[in-house]
Design an enzyme around this catalytic site. Structure first.
Site, PDB file in Angstrom:
ATOM      1  N   HIS A 296      23.933 140.450 -53.880  1.00  0.00           N
ATOM      2  CA  HIS A 296      23.161 140.264 -52.649  1.00  0.00           C
ATOM      3  C   HIS A 296      24.108 140.421 -51.466  1.00  0.00           C
ATOM      4  O   HIS A 296      25.249 139.961 -51.495  1.00  0.00           O
ATOM      5  CB  HIS A 296      22.537 138.860 -52.628  1.00  0.00           C
TER       6      HIS A 296
ATOM      7  N   VAL B 240      23.541 141.177 -43.480  1.00  0.00           N
ATOM      8  CA  VAL B 240      24.170 141.034 -42.164  1.00  0.00           C
ATOM      9  C   VAL B 240      23.052 141.047 -41.131  1.00  0.00           C
ATOM     10  O   VAL B 240      22.099 141.816 -41.249  1.00  0.00           O
ATOM     11  CB  VAL B 240      25.207 142.140 -41.866  1.00  0.00           C
TER      12      VAL B 240
ATOM     13  N   ARG C 209       7.047 140.680 -42.984  1.00  0.00           N
ATOM     14  CA  ARG C 209       6.381 141.597 -43.915  1.00  0.00           C
ATOM     15  C   ARG C 209       6.678 141.164 -45.352  1.00  0.00           C
ATOM     16  O   ARG C 209       7.776 141.356 -45.865  1.00  0.00           O
ATOM     17  CB  ARG C 209       6.883 143.019 -43.659  1.00  0.00           C
TER      18      ARG C 209
END
EC number: 1.3.3.3
Length: 307
Positions: free
Chosen positions: A111, A114, A267
């Site tokens: 994973h 930034v 979303r």
């Protein structure tokens, strides 16, 4: 607002997404699907993004890398728990987030994220505030010391120009953050993590975020190349799916990024691209004494100084 031009941050993030997905597609042999999306008028959040996803590849079962740039009228609770003075503040956020789920159990899940967030406090003549966050962490299913050392060394090197204190601080922060409290268990071997960061000034804080993002491929790809063709069987695949269940638990129960996205009206399809395509749970699963599976728990899912 500051010495940081938001268009400069956006350009960097889009370029980072493109570089990473291009490199991963080269390794896998399958291209990413690209989904450009735009929030609809009238929705709580406004903005747009690009979701790139690779599914059922040769090396990666699912690899998602998303860019988003959104604006909202009110920071969600997950973003103000450490900054109560910003409750109710309008905000603008952008970032790149990725999670790669490999097919081979000997290749670790990874994973990286930034991001930048700017907020305008409620009240007259309030100056906007801006901060950065990010980091990367590795979640192996089968532990290899050389992989853990390599990953942490690259993380350390990426932060060295910004002060010798940064790696130990952000490593500890990562260990504390990626911890499943309900299991009393680390998610993986960690890496580095930072949030709400502006202490170097905006220009240098942005540069530090860039350095972490730019070092991702160097940290991860050598491990992928070393492990992707390792032979494995049903036992290893079964353990991989079981351990993926922990990844799901962390992301849905504890992860601030997931909570921020869902609470702010983000979303959903893009937020949940971090989920593995398959995972499993079993009741009080035992580990055979002296097995590689037991070794993962005893030697890798513990807080260690790797470099």
């Amino acid at each position: 607002m500051s010495s940081i031009d938001l268009s400069t941050v956006r350009t960097f993030l889009l370029g980072l997404q493109e570089r990473i997905t291009h490199a991963i597609a080269e390794v896998d042999g399958q291209p990413f699907m690209t989904d450009h999306w735009q929030k609809e008028p009238g929705e709580t959040l406004q903005g747009n993004g690009i979701t790139k996803i690779l599914e059922q590849g040769r090396v990666f079962e699912r690899a998602g890398c998303g860019f988003s740039h959104v604006r909202g009228p009110r920071l969600p609770p997950s973003a103000t728990q450490h900054r109560p003075e910003l409750a109710g503040a309008a905000f603008e956020a952008m970032g790149v987030s990725l999670v790669f789920h490999p097919r081979n159990p000997y290749v670790p899940t990874v994973h990286m994220n930034v991001r930048m967030l700017a907020a305008t406090p409620v009240g007259e003549n309030c100056e906007p505030v801006c901060w950065f966050g990010g980091g990367m962490d590795l979640t192996p299913f089968y532990g290899f010391d050389e992989d853990a050392v390599h990953f942490h060394q690259v993380c350390k090197d990426s932060l060295k120009p910004f002060g010798d204190d940064k790696y130990p601080r952000f490593k500890q922060w990562c260990d504390e953050y990626f911890y499943l409290k309900h299991r009393q268990e680390q998610r993986g071997i960690g890496g580095v993590f930072f949030d709400d960061f502006q202490e170097l000034g905006l220009a240098q804080s942005f540069a530090m975020m860039q350095s972490v993002g730019d070092s991702f491929l160097q940290a991860y790809l050598p491990i992928v190349e070393r492990r992707k063709d390792s032979l494995f069987g049903e036992r290893e695949r079964d353990f991989q799916l079981y351990r993926r269940g922990r990844y799901v638990e962390f992301n849905l129960v504890w992860d601030r990024g997931t909570h921020f996205g869902l609470q702010s009206g983000g979303r959903t399809e893009s937020i949940l691209m971090s989920m593995p395509p398959l995972a499993s749970w079993s009741y009080q699963r035992p580990n055979e004494a002296g097995s590689p599976e037991e070794r993962l728990y005893k030697e890798f899912l513990v807080r260690r100084d790797w470099v």
